[in-house]
Design an enzyme around this catalytic site. Structure first.
Site, PDB file in Angstrom:
ATOM      1  N   TYR A 146      -2.978  -1.053  10.152  1.00 33.71           N
ATOM      2  CA  TYR A 146      -3.008  -1.483   8.751  1.00 33.71           C
ATOM      3  C   TYR A 146      -1.712  -1.100   8.058  1.00 33.71           C
ATOM      4  O   TYR A 146      -1.089  -1.920   7.354  1.00 33.71           O
ATOM      5  CB  TYR A 146      -4.202  -0.844   8.054  1.00 33.71           C
ATOM      6  CG  TYR A 146      -4.196  -0.986   6.552  1.00 33.71           C
ATOM      7  CD1 TYR A 146      -4.575  -2.172   5.947  1.00 33.71           C
ATOM      8  CD2 TYR A 146      -3.842   0.091   5.729  1.00 33.71           C
ATOM      9  CE1 TYR A 146      -4.580  -2.307   4.573  1.00 33.71           C
ATOM     10  CE2 TYR A 146      -3.842  -0.031   4.355  1.00 33.71           C
ATOM     11  CZ  TYR A 146      -4.214  -1.227   3.777  1.00 33.71           C
ATOM     12  OH  TYR A 146      -4.214  -1.363   2.410  1.00 33.71           O
ATOM     13  N   SER A 156       0.835  -1.202   0.000  1.00 28.98           N
ATOM     14  CA  SER A 156       0.000   0.000   0.000  1.00 28.98           C
ATOM     15  C   SER A 156       0.864   1.244   0.000  1.00 28.98           C
ATOM     16  O   SER A 156       1.991   1.236   0.521  1.00 28.98           O
ATOM     17  CB  SER A 156      -0.900   0.015   1.247  1.00 28.98           C
ATOM     18  OG  SER A 156      -1.597   1.250   1.355  1.00 28.98           O
TER      19      SER A 156
END
Length: 252
Positions: free
Chosen positions: A157, A144
C-alpha cells in the site's frame, strides 16, 4: 459567488469517507461535482442528495476502477451527464484500497490489486482527462502519510502511494506550461469506514492513533477535504509538484 463557481470537478471514490467529504466541500465552493463510485450506489446517491440539500450540484457516475474497461466506463458516464468533451476543471484522484501485510505476508494478488486500484487507475484516469482539463486546471491526488512514515505492516500500500507522489512530481513539470497545477494531499490516520474495523470501538487503538499526531487527535475526512479545496482553488495557483502533509503532524 463561491470560489469554484462555474467549475466542474471529478472526484473518484467519492461515495464515502474522504472522497465524500471532498465532493461535499468542492460542491459547497460552487463546483458541479461528479461523484464516482465503484459498487455502493446507495452511498453515492446519498452523497449527491446531501450536496443538493445544501444547494449544491452533483451527480453520481459508476465505474469500478482498477479493473479492465474502468476508464471507458467512467468517461462514458461523464459524457452522458455532461456531454462529450465537456471540460473537467478539477480532477481529484481519491480512489484507493488498503492492502495490509508485511513483505512476507503480501501475496502477488494483493500486490497487483493494490497497484491496479491505487496507482494504475489514477494514471489512466488522468491520462484520459487531460485533453478535457483546461489551461489553469487542477489535479489533486490523495496519497498518504505512509510515504513519509515507515509502514512495513502495509508495505505494498505504501509503495502505491509513493508511486503516485512521483507521478505528481513528473506531471507537474509536464503540465506547467499549461498552467495546470498538480499536487498531492497526504492524510494520516482518518476516521473513515475503511479504518473502522481496527480503529472504531477500540479505545487503545484510538488513543494510540491520536497520540501519534502532534495535534493530539484522529483526523476527520473534513480535515483532508479542506486541504484539497485549497489546492483546487485559485489561491493555490502558485503551488505545484508538491505534497501537502495532512497528518496532523503524525510522527514528527
Amino acid at each position: 459567488m463561491t470560489a469554484l463557481h462555474g467549475k466542474t470537478a471529478l472526484v473518484t471514490g467519492a461515495g464515502r469517507g474522504i472522497g465524500r467529504a471532498i465532493a461535499e466541500r468542492l460542491a459547497a465552493e460552487g463546483a458541479l461535482v461528479a461523484v464516482n463510485y465503484a459498487r455502493d450506489e446507495a452511498a453515492a446517491k446519498d452523497t449527491v442528495a446531501a450536496i443538493e440539500a445544501r444547494g449544491g450540484r452533483a451527480f453520481a457516475v459508476r465505474a469500478e476502477l482498477g479493473v479492465p474497461g474502468d476508464v471507458d466506463e467512467l468517461f462514458a458516464g461523464l459524457d452522458r451527464e455532461l456531454g462529450p468533451q465537456a471540460p473537467i476543471d478539477i480532477l481529484v484522484n481519491n480512489t484507493g484500497i488498503t492492502v495490509r501485510g508485511t513483505i512476507e505476508e503480501t501475496t502477488p494478488e494483493d500486490y497487483d490489486r493494490a497497484f491496479a486500484v491505487n496507482t494504475r487507475a489514477a494514471f489512466f484516469v488522468t491520462r484520459r482527462a487531460l485533453p478535457r482539463i483546461p489551461d489553469g486546471g487542477r489535479i489533486v491526488t490523495v496519497t498518504s502519510g505512509v510515504t513519509r512514515i515507515a509502514f512495513p505492516e502495509a508495505i505494498a500500500y505504501a509503495m502505491t502511494k509513493g508511486a503516485l507522489e512521483t507521478f505528481t512530481l513528473a506531471l507537474a513539470k509536464h503540465l506547467g506550461p499549461r498552467g495546470i497545477t498538480v499536487n498531492n494531499v497526504a492524510p494520516g490516520i482518518v476516521d473513515t469506514d475503511m479504518n473502522a474495523e481496527w480503529l472504531r470501538g477500540d479505545e487503545a487503538a484510538w488513543a494510540a492513533s491520536a497520540g501519534r499526531a502532534a495535534l493530539g487527535r484522529v483526523g476527520t475526512p473534513r480535515d483532508v477535504a479542506g486541504v484539497v479545496a485549497f489546492l483546487a482553488s485559485g489561491d493555490a495557483g502558485w503551488v505545484t509538484g508538491t505534497t501537502v502533509d495532512a497528518t496532523g503532524g503524525s510522527d514528527l
